[in-house]
Design an enzyme around this catalytic site. Structure first.
Site, mmCIF file in Angstrom:
data_model
loop_
_atom_site.group_PDB
_atom_site.id
_atom_site.type_symbol
_atom_site.label_atom_id
_atom_site.label_comp_id
_atom_site.label_asym_id
_atom_site.label_seq_id
_atom_site.Cartn_x
_atom_site.Cartn_y
_atom_site.Cartn_z
ATOM 1 N N HIS A 14 14.946 6.835 -3.799
ATOM 2 C CA HIS A 14 14.867 6.005 -2.702
ATOM 3 C C HIS A 14 14.696 4.684 -3.409
ATOM 4 C CE1 HIS A 14 12.073 3.522 -0.549
ATOM 5 N NE2 HIS A 14 12.573 4.058 0.449
ATOM 6 N N ASN A 15 13.851 4.592 -4.076
ATOM 7 C CA ASN A 15 13.530 3.329 -4.699
ATOM 8 C C ASN A 15 14.863 2.771 -5.642
ATOM 9 O OD1 ASN A 15 10.841 3.881 -3.968
ATOM 10 N ND2 ASN A 15 10.055 2.756 -5.548
ATOM 11 N N LEU B 162 -9.553 4.282 -3.937
ATOM 12 C CA LEU B 162 -9.542 3.276 -2.634
ATOM 13 C C LEU B 162 -9.066 1.905 -2.921
ATOM 14 C CD1 LEU B 162 -12.835 4.922 -1.291
ATOM 15 C CD2 LEU B 162 -10.575 5.643 -0.556
ATOM 16 N N ALA B 163 -8.133 1.695 -3.627
ATOM 17 C CA ALA B 163 -7.524 0.405 -3.852
ATOM 18 C C ALA B 163 -6.756 0.248 -2.647
ATOM 19 C CB ALA B 163 -6.674 0.348 -5.242
ATOM 20 N N ARG C 105 -13.729 5.620 -8.123
ATOM 21 C CA ARG C 105 -14.461 5.867 -9.407
ATOM 22 C C ARG C 105 -15.575 4.797 -9.369
ATOM 23 N NH1 ARG C 105 -11.315 3.982 -14.624
ATOM 24 N NH2 ARG C 105 -10.844 2.139 -13.470
ATOM 25 N N GLY D 268 4.841 0.506 1.038
ATOM 26 C CA GLY D 268 3.705 -0.426 0.637
ATOM 27 C C GLY D 268 2.365 -0.189 1.320
ATOM 28 N N ALA E 241 -0.728 5.405 -11.535
ATOM 29 C CA ALA E 241 -0.133 6.348 -12.050
ATOM 30 C C ALA E 241 -0.010 6.396 -13.408
ATOM 31 C CB ALA E 241 1.544 6.335 -11.620
ATOM 32 N N ARG F 169 18.706 -7.396 -12.533
ATOM 33 C CA ARG F 169 17.475 -8.274 -12.536
ATOM 34 C C ARG F 169 16.998 -8.424 -14.245
ATOM 35 N NH1 ARG F 169 13.254 -4.922 -8.655
ATOM 36 N NH2 ARG F 169 14.599 -4.749 -6.832
ATOM 37 N N LYS G 234 11.473 10.218 -3.961
ATOM 38 C CA LYS G 234 10.930 8.959 -3.888
ATOM 39 C C LYS G 234 11.588 8.060 -4.990
ATOM 40 C CE LYS G 234 8.365 5.499 -3.064
ATOM 41 N NZ LYS G 234 7.310 4.928 -4.071
ATOM 42 N N GLY H 232 -5.053 3.637 -1.298
ATOM 43 C CA GLY H 232 -5.795 4.622 -0.815
ATOM 44 C C GLY H 232 -6.630 4.416 0.492
ATOM 45 N N SER I 282 6.219 6.046 0.568
ATOM 46 C CA SER I 282 6.980 4.990 0.669
ATOM 47 C C SER I 282 6.428 3.746 1.829
ATOM 48 C CB SER I 282 8.652 4.886 0.571
ATOM 49 O OG SER I 282 9.186 3.530 0.810
ATOM 50 N N GLU J 217 17.070 1.464 -2.880
ATOM 51 C CA GLU J 217 16.420 0.179 -2.633
ATOM 52 C C GLU J 217 16.903 -1.202 -3.567
ATOM 53 O OE1 GLU J 217 11.908 0.507 -2.121
ATOM 54 O OE2 GLU J 217 11.867 -1.418 -3.409
HETATM 55 P P1 NDP Z 1 -3.705 0.754 -8.184
HETATM 56 O O1 NDP Z 1 -2.499 1.526 -8.803
HETATM 57 O O2 NDP Z 1 -3.918 -0.807 -8.562
HETATM 58 O O3 NDP Z 1 -4.646 1.799 -8.715
HETATM 59 C C1 NDP Z 1 -6.077 1.365 -8.713
HETATM 60 C C2 NDP Z 1 -6.733 2.481 -8.369
HETATM 61 O O4 NDP Z 1 -6.888 3.455 -9.205
HETATM 62 C C3 NDP Z 1 -8.558 2.011 -8.204
HETATM 63 O O5 NDP Z 1 -8.967 3.036 -7.249
HETATM 64 C C4 NDP Z 1 -8.943 2.643 -9.570
HETATM 65 O O6 NDP Z 1 -10.388 2.814 -9.427
HETATM 66 C C5 NDP Z 1 -8.360 3.931 -9.697
HETATM 67 N N1 NDP Z 1 -8.294 4.067 -11.197
HETATM 68 C C6 NDP Z 1 -7.405 3.497 -12.449
HETATM 69 N N2 NDP Z 1 -7.842 4.272 -13.364
HETATM 70 C C7 NDP Z 1 -8.701 5.154 -13.119
HETATM 71 C C8 NDP Z 1 -9.288 6.452 -13.850
HETATM 72 N N3 NDP Z 1 -8.968 6.326 -15.079
HETATM 73 N N4 NDP Z 1 -10.069 7.235 -13.288
HETATM 74 C C9 NDP Z 1 -10.378 6.973 -11.934
HETATM 75 N N5 NDP Z 1 -9.647 6.117 -11.048
HETATM 76 C C10 NDP Z 1 -9.102 5.273 -11.578
HETATM 77 O O7 NDP Z 1 -3.782 1.128 -6.772
HETATM 78 P P2 NDP Z 1 -2.765 0.872 -5.596
HETATM 79 O O8 NDP Z 1 -3.596 1.118 -4.321
HETATM 80 O O9 NDP Z 1 -1.818 -0.225 -5.647
HETATM 81 O O10 NDP Z 1 -1.968 2.221 -5.942
HETATM 82 C C11 NDP Z 1 -2.370 3.590 -5.914
HETATM 83 C C12 NDP Z 1 -1.084 4.379 -6.312
HETATM 84 O O11 NDP Z 1 -0.192 4.281 -5.288
HETATM 85 C C13 NDP Z 1 -0.260 4.095 -7.495
HETATM 86 O O12 NDP Z 1 0.055 5.124 -7.998
HETATM 87 C C14 NDP Z 1 0.938 3.207 -7.098
HETATM 88 O O13 NDP Z 1 1.948 3.319 -7.973
HETATM 89 C C15 NDP Z 1 1.058 4.033 -5.641
HETATM 90 N N6 NDP Z 1 1.893 3.204 -4.890
HETATM 91 C C16 NDP Z 1 1.494 2.102 -4.583
HETATM 92 C C17 NDP Z 1 2.232 1.343 -3.628
HETATM 93 C C18 NDP Z 1 1.946 -0.096 -3.375
HETATM 94 O O14 NDP Z 1 2.534 -0.618 -2.488
HETATM 95 N N7 NDP Z 1 1.001 -0.809 -4.092
HETATM 96 C C19 NDP Z 1 3.479 1.993 -2.824
HETATM 97 C C20 NDP Z 1 3.444 3.336 -2.983
HETATM 98 C C21 NDP Z 1 2.840 4.007 -4.016
HETATM 99 P P3 NDP Z 1 -11.530 1.519 -9.646
HETATM 100 O O15 NDP Z 1 -11.640 0.836 -8.328
HETATM 101 O O16 NDP Z 1 -12.613 2.241 -10.192
HETATM 102 O O17 NDP Z 1 -10.896 0.435 -10.614
#
Ligand code: NDP
Length: 474
Positions: free
Chosen positions: A185-186, A10-11, A33, A130, A76, A287, A182, A14, A128, A189
């Site tokens: 796509h990037n 849920l960053a 987590r 963001g 990822a 870049r 995807k 999520g 895609s 981009e």
């Molecule tokens: P992050 O990539 O910053 O990841 C943070 C999240 O991952 C938190 O919820 C964290 O939990 C969890 N996490 C990290 N390590 C673990 C682990 N070992 N076990 C369980 N949970 C873990 O978050 P984003 O929201 O930016 O991105 C999420 C995904 O979406 C990534 O794969 C990213 O590449 C993809 N994405 C992102 C975009 C963007 O614009 N940001 C666009 C499209 C895709 P905790 O809070 O406990 O640390």
């Protein structure tokens, strides 16, 4: 009541995806987590819909209707594997794990195969747009079994962006197909942004316009063929004044661009597949070049910076617009070519027209132009290249003279335009009657006995370069 679907991780991505699901009326189970994030989401946004917070994955799994659908939105790479490993023992045959992160498609293929062994479905969904897209409607590129799409598809289509009521989400194909698309796509981009940046640079340094004036030019372009999100925000960025210094913000921002992940992957995979995605490669390398600060300083010192004398002339704006359009057609032609090659390699049976459809909204490269690409592939799914579709053929023909003028001006002035230049070289390369590859083959045969084929007979041949120079069958 059991939840319809779950999100773990849920960053920003999520959380926004979970809110999007809840706002569309799905009861959504949420987990992270670190439970503090889950609580923060419920506190701030719990009123937006029907959330079922869970402190543990066991709780999350128990709260779901079956077959279970769990979206994983974590970092990822290894973290995604860690979460999958933790989830799998809690699931039952038929359940679905949907990875919405930016996974490499090869990892998705591996994970899909492993989960299939366990009787589970693994859906690699490229997302895609963001954080804004995740909340209000992203472009979604799900890959996995047809059966999993029957369950997950309707939910994903509900939360995806819509253009003319058509969701920007379609079942892309099996296993890694969604993440591959995807990735491309990037890559596109990257190329699109590089071409836009070159157009700006030329209008400024050769055309003598200020950033604010170039912003006006882009604003105008956005009401024509070039209408797109990236052109629209280019006008915004170029028109922005730095509050602190009063200068154009673009002059205050350090000119060192980053290249993380997906653009690089696109080029790496293109090399593996032997597909010339020169526009995307130039964009990634441009870049990298910008980031070589010390090297740039050393070369600038050795040679002096190129002194560009601006020659404001009205025709330049239209010429650059044409060059940008033609180069953009090339970049997309290359990206679609790469998807076609991967589709053949992995047996994905990609519907290229559908890929253009789901990129029309929600994602960064959303553009009017994509309707034309969809039409091109709908008319002729086996199109050898986007360039030969009637519409694009005419567009490129019309732009060709302007395109050459712009490239010539850039080269003469010493303003780097690797995107425009390489796009034109790609076009000229494909349409050449004869390429000097024949000489390359001759050289390879000379030093390495690599053999060559002839234009007038079948078979492989080798010339006895160190002997009497006669030709032998190889
Ligand atoms: P992050 O990539 O910053 O990841 C943070 C999240 O991952 C938190 O919820 C964290 O939990 C969890 N996490 C990290 N390590 C673990 C682990 N070992 N076990 C369980 N949970 C873990 O978050 P984003 O929201 O930016 O991105 C999420 C995904 O979406 C990534 O794969 C990213 O590449 C993809 N994405 C992102 C975009 C963007 O614009 N940001 C666009 C499209 C895709 P905790 O809070 O406990 O640390």
């Amino acid at each position: 009541a059991p939840a319809r679907i779950a999100v773990t991780g849920l960053a920003v991505m999520g959380s926004n995806l979970a809110r999007n699901l809840a706002r569309h009326g799905f009861r959504v189970a949420v987990h992270n987590r670190t439970p503090a994030r889950t609580r923060a989401l419920i506190e701030a946004h719990g009123h937006e819909g029907d959330f079922a917070p869970a402190d543990t994955l066991e709780e999350l799994v128990a709260s779901l209707q079956t077959p279970r659908q769990i979206i994983v939105m974590v970092k990822a790479g290894a973290p995604t594997d860690a979460v999958i490993d933790e989830l799998v023992p809690l699931l039952e045959p038929g359940d679905m794990v949907i990875d919405g992160g930016n996974a490499h498609y090869a990892d998705t293929r591996r994970r899909e195969a492993a989960l299939r062994e366990a009787g589970l479905h693994f859906v690699g969904a490229g997302i895609s747009g963001g954080e804004e897209g995740a909340l209000n409607g992203p472009s979604i590129m799900p890959g996995g079994s047809a059966e999993s799409y029957r369950h997950v598809g309707p939910v994903l289509e509900a939360i995806a962006a819509k253009v003319d009521d058509v969701p920007c989400c379609v079942h892309v194909g099996p296993d890694g197909a969604g993440h591959f698309v995807k990735m491309v796509h990037n890559g596109i981009e990257y190329a699109d942004m590089q071409l836009i940046a070159e157009a700006y640079d030329l209008l400024r340094r050769v055309g003598g316009r200020t950033p604010a004036e170039v912003a006006e030019v882009f604003r105008g372009w956005n009401s024509g063929d070039l209408e797109s999100y990236l052109v629209e925000i280019t006008a915004e960025v170029l028109g922005h004044t730095d509050a602190e210094s009063g200068a154009a913000l673009v002059d205050v921002i350090a000119d060192e661009a980053e290249q993380k992940g997906t653009g690089r992957w696109t080029v790496q995979e293109a090399l593996e597949l032997g597909v010339p995605v020169t526009g995307i490669a130039e964009a990634v390398f441009a870049r990298s070049l910008s980031g070589r600060v010390e090297q740039r300083a050393a070369v600038r010192e050795a040679f002096g910076a190129s002194e560009v004398v601006a020659r404001p002339d009205e025709s330049l704006v239209e010429d650059v617009r044409q060059a940008l359009y033609a180069s953009k057609v090339v970049a997309y032609a290359q990206g679609f070519d790469q998807m076609r090659a991967a589709s053949a390699e992995y047996g994905w049976d990609l519907d290229l027209g559908a890929m253009a459809t789901i990129w029309r909204g929600g994602c960064i490269i959303r553009a009017r132009f994509l309707d034309r690409i969809r039409e091109a592939y709908d008319k002729r799914p086996e199109l050898a290249s986007l360039l030969v579709d009637d519409y694009f053929r005419d567009a490129v023909r019309n732009a060709e003279a302007a395109w050459r003028r712009v490239v010539a001006k850039a080269v003469a002035a010493g303003v780097p335009a690797p995107g425009f230049v390489s796009a034109l070289a790609y076009y000229d390369g494909l349409r050449s009657e004869r390429l000097p590859a024949s000489l390359v083959q001759g050289l390879r045969d000379f030093f390495g006995a690599h053999t060559y084929r002839r234009t007038d007979r079948t078979g492989s041949f080798h010339t006895l370069w160190s002997g009497d120079r006669s030709q032998v069958d190889a």
